[in-house]
Write an enzyme that holds these catalytic residues in place. Structure first.
Site, mmCIF file in Angstrom:
data_model
loop_
_atom_site.group_PDB
_atom_site.id
_atom_site.type_symbol
_atom_site.label_atom_id
_atom_site.label_comp_id
_atom_site.label_asym_id
_atom_site.label_seq_id
_atom_site.Cartn_x
_atom_site.Cartn_y
_atom_site.Cartn_z
ATOM 1 N N LEU A 262 -21.171 0.858 -2.677
ATOM 2 C CA LEU A 262 -20.880 1.481 -1.400
ATOM 3 C C LEU A 262 -22.045 2.393 -1.051
ATOM 4 O O LEU A 262 -22.667 2.975 -1.944
ATOM 5 C CB LEU A 262 -19.589 2.326 -1.473
ATOM 6 C CG LEU A 262 -18.252 1.603 -1.614
ATOM 7 C CD1 LEU A 262 -17.124 2.633 -1.711
ATOM 8 C CD2 LEU A 262 -18.007 0.653 -0.460
ATOM 9 N N ASP A 263 -22.364 2.532 0.235
ATOM 10 C CA ASP A 263 -23.385 3.478 0.651
ATOM 11 C C ASP A 263 -23.041 4.862 0.139
ATOM 12 O O ASP A 263 -21.860 5.206 -0.036
ATOM 13 C CB ASP A 263 -23.486 3.535 2.180
ATOM 14 C CG ASP A 263 -23.992 2.241 2.773
ATOM 15 O OD1 ASP A 263 -24.602 1.447 2.032
ATOM 16 O OD2 ASP A 263 -23.775 2.021 3.981
ATOM 17 N N MET A 264 -24.045 5.684 -0.091
ATOM 18 C CA MET A 264 -23.828 7.021 -0.630
ATOM 19 C C MET A 264 -22.810 7.808 0.197
ATOM 20 O O MET A 264 -21.947 8.499 -0.358
ATOM 21 C CB MET A 264 -25.153 7.791 -0.677
ATOM 22 C CG MET A 264 -25.026 9.205 -1.228
ATOM 23 S SD MET A 264 -26.599 10.074 -1.330
ATOM 24 C CE MET A 264 -26.932 10.347 0.421
ATOM 25 N N ARG A 381 -21.415 -0.763 9.646
ATOM 26 C CA ARG A 381 -22.101 0.254 10.445
ATOM 27 C C ARG A 381 -22.852 -0.368 11.613
ATOM 28 O O ARG A 381 -22.835 0.150 12.738
ATOM 29 C CB ARG A 381 -23.042 1.069 9.549
ATOM 30 C CG ARG A 381 -22.295 1.844 8.475
ATOM 31 C CD ARG A 381 -23.197 2.389 7.393
ATOM 32 N NE ARG A 381 -24.057 3.469 7.884
ATOM 33 C CZ ARG A 381 -24.856 4.176 7.089
ATOM 34 N NH1 ARG A 381 -24.892 3.917 5.780
ATOM 35 N NH2 ARG A 381 -25.602 5.140 7.593
#
Length: 448
Positions: A262-264, A381
């Site tokens: 997962l993105d930070m 996103r």
């Protein structure tokens, strides 16, 4: 603004002064040549705001009310135009290619810039410090134009921002009135050198462990660990010294392997393997699209000009509660602006996302549930922000047009996979609030 640090241009929240200057500029641009779409820049100095645009405006480099280019290539009597015409008249072949390369090299020796220490170098020299060759168009973006004009005129830079004005492009995520970070390929080395001597904000991506809360282990056995990752924590080790979720788990469980990321700034459910055999099994499920995931997100309120968009664009999608749909847009990395992704109809990999509108809030923000059917980088996103997707960035998304204080309003809400050993389906779902603060209330587990 006396104690305010200068804007870190590659990941920032625009200052109130920058936003006010941008709004003032946008009002003056209505019906202008810029309506076709252009990145605009605002620099607040100790003597007032400066304005710039990227590239040319209707073929012109000099436009009243904007700072001049670092070096003007549009002079019809200048060396560039004369030599360009000569090269265009050459027959194709190695000679023409060599001449074009030589002219490009000449351009980057003419583009000379300064930094706040009073030093001066050409763009060619700045990139050579890193063992790089500048890409075509380097130095034509708004940000370096603004800084160079300030230095040449003895002005003190205080804060800066770049926003899009006009029609949205087909590939990049750009929407009128929204701010975006400077590109890392062309402007990364250039702006970094030009900002030497300024007291610049620290890079938010280099921050130490700043996760919102601690990781929460939801389930574990001899084969898998299911964990709720907090926002602000890396999934796996990165280029910073910040503790990643993988390292956090390894310190408590010993052997642990990552299977996906997962993105930070995204929080929510992840599964990790406790053996190489389990890792292989889970990775095959991810590759075969057998793992089912949903995400909860809050999208920004509509942009000021959204009502003017033509039918058939993203803004014509039904965003009333209960509405559903599918977004299919091919994605590829933006070569000169990593880690951003772009819509690429020629070379991109197909990315498919289903969505459901959950709630429209009084301020115009929208609660959404996204179900990705593919697993591309930044898929949700981009699909949320791009004009051919929903056309609204996720709140708190600094990369795709919604910079704001606080976290990214995106949660990995549910997760379903087959257990590597028992082969039984296992599923988890996080119970969330309506994202007033985007905080997870509690967790319930459902093993089948």
């Amino acid at each position: 603004m006396d104690n305010q640090k200068f804007t870190y241009p590659f990941c920032y929240i625009p200052s109130e002064e920058v936003k006010a200057a941008a709004e003032s500029l946008a009002e003056r641009l209505e019906g202008s040549v810029f309506s076709e779409g252009k990145m605009m820049g605002v620099l607040i100095t100790d003597k007032g705001p400066l304005y710039a645009f990227s590239g040319l405006a209707g073929g012109a480099a000099l436009v009243p009310g904007f700072v001049p280019p670092i070096f003007d290539l549009t002079d019809p009597e200048g060396y560039f135009k004369i030599r360009e015409a000569e090269i265009s008249a050459m027959p194709g072949g190695p000679g023409k290619s060599a001449a074009s390369k030589e002219l490009q090299d000449w351009i980057f020796t003419q583009y000379r810039v300064h930094n706040a220490l009073g030093q001066e170098l050409s763009i060619k020299e700045i990139f050579a410090l890193r063992g790089l060759v500048p890409p075509g168009g380097t130095g034509e973006c708004a940000a370096p134009k603004l800084l160079e004009h300030a230095y040449r005129n003895g002005l003190k830079p205080l804060s800066m921002g770049e926003f899009w004005y006009g029609a949205s492009p087909a590939s990049e995520v750009r929407e009128q009135g929204r701010f975006y970070p400077s590109c890392t390929g062309k402007c990364g080395p250039l702006l970094t050198w030009m900002m030497q001597g300024l007291d610049v904000e620290p890079n938010p991506l280099d921050r130490e462990f700043t996760a919102i809360g601690e990781p929460e282990v939801i389930y574990s056995d001899d084969a898998v660990i299911v964990v709720n990752k907090p926002a602000g924590m890396l999934s796996v080790p990165g280029r910073t010294k910040a503790t990643s979720l993988l390292e956090w788990l390894q310190s408590r469980f010993g052997e642990v392997h990552s299977c996906h990321r997962l993105d930070m700034d995204t929080s929510g459910l992840m599964v990790f393997a406790r053996s190489l055999e389990a890792k292989t099994c889970l990775e095959l499920q991810f590759a075969g699209r057998e793992v089912k995931k949903t995400y909860r997100a809050r999208l920004c309120a509509p942009a000021a000009n959204e009502a003017d968009r033509a039918p058939g664009t993203a803004q014509s999608r039904d965003l009333r509660p209960g509405a559903r749909g599918t977004i299919a847009l091919p994605l590829s990395p933006d070569y000169y602006d990593r880690p951003r992704q772009m819509v690429d109809y020629e070379n991109g990999k197909q990315a498919i996302t289903e969505y459901e509108v959950l709630e429209v809030l009084p301020d115009g923000e929208v609660e959404m549930r996204f179900t990705p059917l593919t697993g591309r980088t930044h898929q949700i996103r981009v699909h949320a922000a791009h004009k051919a997707g929903i056309g609204r960035p996720i709140k708190g998304d600094r990369l795709y047009g919604a910079p704001s204080a606080g976290r990214l309003f995106l949660i990995a809400e549910s997760l379903l996979f087959s257990h590597p050993t028992t082969k039984k389906k296992m599923s988890w779902c996080l119970t969330t609030t309506t994202h007033t603060n985007h905080i997870i209330n509690n967790t319930k587990t459902n093993n089948q």
